[in-house]
Design an enzyme around this catalytic site. Structure first.
Site, mmCIF file in Angstrom:
data_model
loop_
_atom_site.group_PDB
_atom_site.id
_atom_site.type_symbol
_atom_site.label_atom_id
_atom_site.label_comp_id
_atom_site.label_asym_id
_atom_site.label_seq_id
_atom_site.Cartn_x
_atom_site.Cartn_y
_atom_site.Cartn_z
ATOM 1 N NE ARG A 181 -4.576 -0.186 -3.994
ATOM 2 C CZ ARG A 181 -4.621 0.771 -4.905
ATOM 3 N NH1 ARG A 181 -5.138 1.950 -4.599
ATOM 4 N NH2 ARG A 181 -4.136 0.573 -6.115
ATOM 5 C CD GLU B 238 -5.842 13.806 5.638
ATOM 6 O OE1 GLU B 238 -5.779 13.570 4.410
ATOM 7 O OE2 GLU B 238 -5.574 14.933 6.130
ATOM 8 C CG PHE C 252 -2.395 11.679 4.464
ATOM 9 C CD1 PHE C 252 -1.276 12.503 4.526
ATOM 10 C CD2 PHE C 252 -2.816 11.226 3.224
ATOM 11 C CE1 PHE C 252 -0.601 12.874 3.373
ATOM 12 C CE2 PHE C 252 -2.156 11.592 2.072
ATOM 13 C CZ PHE C 252 -1.039 12.417 2.134
ATOM 14 C CG HIS D 157 -1.809 4.025 -0.858
ATOM 15 N ND1 HIS D 157 -3.101 3.542 -0.756
ATOM 16 C CD2 HIS D 157 -1.600 4.276 -2.165
ATOM 17 C CE1 HIS D 157 -3.651 3.509 -1.964
ATOM 18 N NE2 HIS D 157 -2.757 3.940 -2.838
ATOM 19 C CG ASP E 210 1.860 8.022 -4.662
ATOM 20 O OD1 ASP E 210 1.822 8.301 -5.876
ATOM 21 O OD2 ASP E 210 0.896 7.542 -4.042
ATOM 22 N NE ARG F 120 -0.066 2.860 -5.890
ATOM 23 C CZ ARG F 120 0.596 3.881 -6.414
ATOM 24 N NH1 ARG F 120 1.645 4.381 -5.782
ATOM 25 N NH2 ARG F 120 0.211 4.411 -7.562
#
Length: 313
Positions: free
Chosen positions: A10, A58, A83, A109, A117, A167
């Site tokens: 990322r 989104e 998303f 991610h 998460d 991530r």
């Protein structure tokens, strides 16, 4: 031995956008209120007038990106994989895929390595969702060098592209001075003759580690990095099947609909050979440290060694 440099892809994504932005004034970036996490904030800092925060909306972000592409700009739309691919699927399909617009989706991610998460954010279905859209290119880089080259190739490609970035920091396995990335092409990182392990994303480094262990056990492993899931490098897969006779696929994604299924679907019609798929086994993830989760779900070198040994006995 010197410590291997590790960089999260990322971060590579954000750095590549900033570098490309300096060369191409038609490149713009949309984000869904996650620029710090997706690292598009790097681009925002350099080009604040070309970065647009669409908020936690989104689907709207994708529709706006489609409009920008229709105006001749080259938009990169970014959010978490859950998303960008999941929540916005209908807009990606109808507003980008159907008219085949020149929109690039940078999804961060992805997979189990999102860690704490938890299941709601650990998207292990994005490859499957994006592969199902006609004309969509689907890619996942193995390291920093490949990720930055992939973003550049995506900009130069005319059409919709989905890229997944991670991530977690991963080892840098490529040397930039002699690496060339091409959409739709894989690469042999380690030659071998007993079995071919085809991997992408963070599992490429794990496959290389497993190959070293298996070599000590007398098993010759060909390690193939397959950064493009669609279009698949069918010639490279066919060559591996013909020369090695057995294959193992490895991905931080469900075994349903991703790299493993793409490889099996092609081979079933062209060169049927035994294949084992390593991935998330039709299950949701859960919260926990990324490294521990990857090991629990079998997305690690130790499990690759077990699967290869079982296949080769």
């Amino acid at each position: 031995m010197p410590e291997v440099k590790k960089i999260a892809t990322r971060d590579s994504y954000g750095n590549a956008l900033a570098a490309l932005g300096a060369e191409h004034p038609d490149l713009i970036v949309f984000d869904a209120d996650l620029s710090g996490a997706t690292k598009t904030g790097t681009f925002k800092k350099a080009f604040p007038d070309r970065h647009f925060n669409c908020g936690i909306a989104e689907g709207n972000m994708i529709a706006v990106a489609a409009g920008a592409a229709a105006m001749g700009l080259v938009p990169f739309a970014s959010s978490f994989a859950m998303f960008a691919a999941g929540r916005a699927f209908e807009q990606v399909r109808n507003s980008i895929g159907y008219p085949h617009l020149n929109v690039k989706i940078g999804a961060t991610h992805g997979g189990i390595s999102v860690g704490e998460d938890g299941a709601s954010h650990q998207c292990c279905e994005d490859f499957a969702l994006m592969r199902s859209i006609p004309g969509m290119v689907v890619m996942s880089p193995s390291d920093d060098v490949e990720a930055r080259a992939m973003v550049k190739a995506a900009y130069e490609y005319k059409g919709p592209v989905y890229m997944r970035f991670g991530r977690a920091a991963v080892p840098v396995i490529h040397q930039e001075e002699n690496y060339h990335f091409q959409i739709g092409k894989g690469e042999v990182l380690r030659d071998g003759s007993d079995v071919a392990v085809i991997a992408n994303g963070l599992l490429v480094a794990e496959a290389l580690e497993a190959a070293d262990t298996l070599k000590e056990a007398g098993i010759s492993v060909r390690v193939i990095n397959m950064p493009t899931i669609k279009p698949l490098d069918e010639a490279l897969v066919l060559k591996a099947a013909e020369e090695c006779g057995k294959l193992v696929t490895c991905e931080e994604h469900s075994i349903l609909g991703g790299l493993g299924e793409a490889v099996c679907g092609f081979l079933s019609e062209n060169r049927p050979v035994p294949v084992r798929r390593i991935g998330v086994m039709d299950a949701f993830g859960h919260s926990g440290p990324a490294a521990a989760l990857l090991k629990q779900f079998g997305l690690c070198a130790d499990h690759i060694v077990e699967v290869v040994k079982d296949l080769c006995v």
